[in-house]
Design a protein around this motif. Sequence first.
Motif, PDB file in Angstrom:
ATOM      1  N   ARG A   1       3.177   9.142  -0.585  1.00 47.05           N
ATOM      2  CA  ARG A   1       2.182   8.858   0.457  1.00 47.05           C
ATOM      3  C   ARG A   1       0.832   9.538   0.211  1.00 47.05           C
ATOM      4  O   ARG A   1      -0.015   9.553   1.081  1.00 47.05           O
ATOM      5  CB  ARG A   1       2.707   9.326   1.826  1.00 47.05           C
ATOM      6  CG  ARG A   1       3.984   8.663   2.252  1.00 47.05           C
ATOM      7  CD  ARG A   1       3.711   7.277   2.782  1.00 47.05           C
ATOM      8  NE  ARG A   1       4.938   6.702   3.311  1.00 47.05           N
ATOM      9  CZ  ARG A   1       5.467   5.576   2.897  1.00 47.05           C
ATOM     10  NH1 ARG A   1       4.888   4.896   1.950  1.00 47.05           N
ATOM     11  NH2 ARG A   1       6.580   5.116   3.413  1.00 47.05           N
TER      12      ARG A   1
ATOM     13  N   SER B   1      -1.490   8.834  -2.291  1.00 45.43           N
ATOM     14  CA  SER B   1      -2.541   7.922  -2.747  1.00 45.43           C
ATOM     15  C   SER B   1      -2.987   7.011  -1.616  1.00 45.43           C
ATOM     16  O   SER B   1      -2.197   6.618  -0.783  1.00 45.43           O
ATOM     17  CB  SER B   1      -2.020   7.081  -3.907  1.00 45.43           C
ATOM     18  OG  SER B   1      -1.579   7.912  -4.944  1.00 45.43           O
ATOM     19  N   ARG B   2      -4.261   6.671  -1.641  1.00 44.42           N
ATOM     20  CA  ARG B   2      -4.788   5.806  -0.595  1.00 44.42           C
ATOM     21  C   ARG B   2      -5.265   4.458  -1.134  1.00 44.42           C
ATOM     22  O   ARG B   2      -4.979   3.420  -0.580  1.00 44.42           O
ATOM     23  CB  ARG B   2      -5.954   6.491   0.129  1.00 44.42           C
ATOM     24  CG  ARG B   2      -5.496   7.701   0.911  1.00 44.42           C
ATOM     25  CD  ARG B   2      -4.673   7.260   2.097  1.00 44.42           C
ATOM     26  NE  ARG B   2      -4.283   8.410   2.882  1.00 44.42           N
ATOM     27  CZ  ARG B   2      -3.060   8.666   3.282  1.00 44.42           C
ATOM     28  NH1 ARG B   2      -2.080   7.856   2.952  1.00 44.42           N
ATOM     29  NH2 ARG B   2      -2.786   9.714   4.001  1.00 44.42           N
ATOM     30  N   ARG B   3      -6.038   4.453  -2.208  1.00 41.79           N
ATOM     31  CA  ARG B   3      -6.613   3.206  -2.721  1.00 41.79           C
ATOM     32  C   ARG B   3      -6.051   2.817  -4.086  1.00 41.79           C
ATOM     33  O   ARG B   3      -5.987   1.652  -4.412  1.00 41.79           O
ATOM     34  CB  ARG B   3      -8.129   3.319  -2.823  1.00 41.79           C
ATOM     35  CG  ARG B   3      -8.780   3.568  -1.492  1.00 41.79           C
ATOM     36  CD  ARG B   3      -8.851   2.286  -0.692  1.00 41.79           C
ATOM     37  NE  ARG B   3      -9.607   2.500   0.528  1.00 41.79           N
ATOM     38  CZ  ARG B   3      -9.190   2.148   1.721  1.00 41.79           C
ATOM     39  NH1 ARG B   3      -8.030   1.581   1.870  1.00 41.79           N
ATOM     40  NH2 ARG B   3      -9.926   2.366   2.773  1.00 41.79           N
TER      41      ARG B   3
END
Length: 74
Positions: free
Chosen positions: A7, A9-11
């Motif tokens: 969880r 990483s975002r993009r």
Amino acid sequence: MVVHSERQSRRSNPGEVKIIEQILAAGSQLGKSSVGIVTPYCAQRTLLKTSRENYYGDIIDVVDTVEKLQGGER
């Protein structure tokens, strides 16, 4: 579908790239342009396209975002 618990990483997510590499490696009989990868983020698309050149050769037909592929005939 592959579910994972990372969880951070975002993009873009190098962990997901590794998962895709493992899936493609398991499919030894994949033909030229037989795989398409759909991702929600442009940054992940860029990461996958870079990896594609290094690992996947010519088996991947398209790597793009949901928005770009929506409504297409793929």
